[in-house]
Write an enzyme that holds these catalytic residues in place. Sequence first.
Site, PDB file in Angstrom:
ATOM      1  N   SER A 296     -19.766 -65.939 -11.979  1.00  0.00           N
ATOM      2  CA  SER A 296     -19.549 -65.669 -13.400  1.00  0.00           C
ATOM      3  C   SER A 296     -17.875 -65.942 -13.581  1.00  0.00           C
ATOM      4  CB  SER A 296     -19.618 -64.312 -13.780  1.00  0.00           C
ATOM      5  OG  SER A 296     -19.215 -63.811 -14.911  1.00  0.00           O
TER       6      SER A 296
ATOM      7  N   LEU B 264     -33.360 -55.382  -2.426  1.00  0.00           N
ATOM      8  CA  LEU B 264     -32.437 -55.862  -1.510  1.00  0.00           C
ATOM      9  C   LEU B 264     -31.452 -54.872  -0.854  1.00  0.00           C
ATOM     10  CD1 LEU B 264     -31.713 -59.268  -3.394  1.00  0.00           C
ATOM     11  CD2 LEU B 264     -32.869 -58.991  -1.277  1.00  0.00           C
TER      12      LEU B 264
ATOM     13  N   LEU C 234     -25.167 -61.545 -26.431  1.00  0.00           N
ATOM     14  CA  LEU C 234     -25.377 -61.977 -27.884  1.00  0.00           C
ATOM     15  C   LEU C 234     -26.494 -62.369 -28.386  1.00  0.00           C
ATOM     16  CD1 LEU C 234     -23.715 -62.388 -30.392  1.00  0.00           C
ATOM     17  CD2 LEU C 234     -23.139 -64.645 -29.737  1.00  0.00           C
TER      18      LEU C 234
ATOM     19  N   ASP D 206     -14.519 -56.542 -22.718  1.00  0.00           N
ATOM     20  CA  ASP D 206     -14.584 -57.917 -23.195  1.00  0.00           C
ATOM     21  C   ASP D 206     -13.166 -58.673 -23.083  1.00  0.00           C
ATOM     22  OD1 ASP D 206     -17.173 -58.013 -23.670  1.00  0.00           O
ATOM     23  OD2 ASP D 206     -16.983 -57.380 -25.778  1.00  0.00           O
TER      24      ASP D 206
ATOM     25  N   TYR E 222     -18.534 -54.882 -13.214  1.00  0.00           N
ATOM     26  CA  TYR E 222     -19.573 -56.193 -13.215  1.00  0.00           C
ATOM     27  C   TYR E 222     -18.544 -57.250 -12.626  1.00  0.00           C
ATOM     28  CZ  TYR E 222     -21.735 -60.639 -14.165  1.00  0.00           C
ATOM     29  OH  TYR E 222     -22.427 -61.779 -14.189  1.00  0.00           O
TER      30      TYR E 222
ATOM     31  N   PHE F 152     -29.631 -64.748  -7.281  1.00  0.00           N
ATOM     32  CA  PHE F 152     -29.235 -64.380  -8.534  1.00  0.00           C
ATOM     33  C   PHE F 152     -29.308 -62.528  -8.578  1.00  0.00           C
ATOM     34  CE2 PHE F 152     -31.374 -68.309  -9.511  1.00  0.00           C
ATOM     35  CZ  PHE F 152     -30.743 -68.857 -10.290  1.00  0.00           C
TER      36      PHE F 152
ATOM     37  N   PHE G  43     -20.780 -69.730 -17.206  1.00  0.00           N
ATOM     38  CA  PHE G  43     -20.111 -69.197 -18.723  1.00  0.00           C
ATOM     39  C   PHE G  43     -21.119 -68.054 -19.362  1.00  0.00           C
ATOM     40  CE2 PHE G  43     -16.802 -71.460 -16.701  1.00  0.00           C
ATOM     41  CZ  PHE G  43     -15.777 -71.009 -17.153  1.00  0.00           C
TER      42      PHE G  43
ATOM     43  N   TYR H 228     -34.368 -63.678 -15.806  1.00  0.00           N
ATOM     44  CA  TYR H 228     -33.783 -65.016 -16.884  1.00  0.00           C
ATOM     45  C   TYR H 228     -33.642 -66.145 -16.326  1.00  0.00           C
ATOM     46  CZ  TYR H 228     -31.482 -66.958 -20.918  1.00  0.00           C
ATOM     47  OH  TYR H 228     -30.871 -67.731 -21.895  1.00  0.00           O
TER      48      TYR H 228
ATOM     49  N   THR I   8     -16.592 -64.240 -15.481  1.00  0.00           N
ATOM     50  CA  THR I   8     -15.692 -62.978 -15.702  1.00  0.00           C
ATOM     51  C   THR I   8     -14.467 -62.899 -14.395  1.00  0.00           C
ATOM     52  OG1 THR I   8     -17.382 -61.876 -14.253  1.00  0.00           O
ATOM     53  CG2 THR I   8     -17.414 -61.782 -16.662  1.00  0.00           C
TER      54      THR I   8
ATOM     55  N   LYS J  28     -18.335 -59.603  -9.076  1.00  0.00           N
ATOM     56  CA  LYS J  28     -18.493 -61.122  -9.008  1.00  0.00           C
ATOM     57  C   LYS J  28     -17.306 -61.499  -7.992  1.00  0.00           C
ATOM     58  CE  LYS J  28     -22.475 -61.682 -10.663  1.00  0.00           C
ATOM     59  NZ  LYS J  28     -23.492 -62.199  -9.468  1.00  0.00           N
TER      60      LYS J  28
END
Length: 351
Positions: free
Chosen positions: A126, A60, A201, A299, A151, A82, A179, A12, A128, A155
Amino acid sequence: MGKILVTGGCGYIGSHTIVDLLENRYDVISIDDNSRSTSYLLDGIEKITGKKVKNYKVDLKDYNDTRAVFQENEDINGIIHFAAYKAVGESVEQPLMYYENNMFSLINLLKCVQEFEIPHFVFSSSCTVYGNPDSIPVTEESPIKKAESPYGATKQMGEEVVQNTVKVSSAKAILLRYFNPVGAHPSGHIGELPLGRPANLVPAITQTAIGKLPQMQVFGSDYDTRDGSNIRDYIHVSDIAHAHTLAIRYLEEGRNKTNCDIFNLGTGNGVTVLEAIKAFEEVSGQKLNYQVGPRRPGDVVAIYANNNLACTALGWEIKYDLKEMMRTAWAWELKVKEDEKIIKSQQFQLN
């Protein structure tokens, strides 16, 4: 301009960044094993730019295969990394898979950075890494708190690995903390293609609206926010993509303040999930079928960025507002429906 290696170039954000790099006269190659992507987006890149990008279908985690790409391309001047698994919920359910994939791939890539003396490295990080922040908006100086998901932990660890590596090499690095990237290229030729049921979302919204999903779930109604749903900083993917081109240029021009500079990439505006749904309904004319359910593990409650540093140091500007994010996402979803047979023929599972 130098040759830039984009890992996850069929994904993406990677595909949008390749478009931006090509439009700014960079030569680009990609590494993507297509385990969670499709070459369909490479076709879209070619339609937008008129240029065909070579993709190495390499895992990778395989060091020898990764190293072979560098042996074949001795003129790589920078890397934008990425390639990683990125679903928060899945990482909670399968933590070892996330640690193995996200960390081993980064380590192998950095081994090549050292051996082949690649001068510039941009890491896809991120928000996060901030966990549940004490105050918002968060700046690059906000404390790194315990990650809410594996996740997020990958990061945080990835940032440390990059920082420790550039201390003992000639490379300079940038950590870009995104974000919530949303939307699609205005041309409609590339956008987000989630594997299976979407974890993010906006693709969940668009797939529900078009009928791929019977109903969408909002995770949580009892958060301490203005309408009880999570607050996020949604930013158009093309704005995110351009920041990577600016980051490479920043390193090439030697403007970095340290051997590893850090920038937040967000709009600076907090939007609730329910507000995002309303914005989509307004621009699309579609009434969304959704229900409010329990919170989702991993979350955070609310987070949005202070982006002053990226705007001043990189010369970055936000071009797309929330309605344009939703408009381009919906146009992309309609395009995917139109090309569904082509995508499926490339052995990519849409549902």
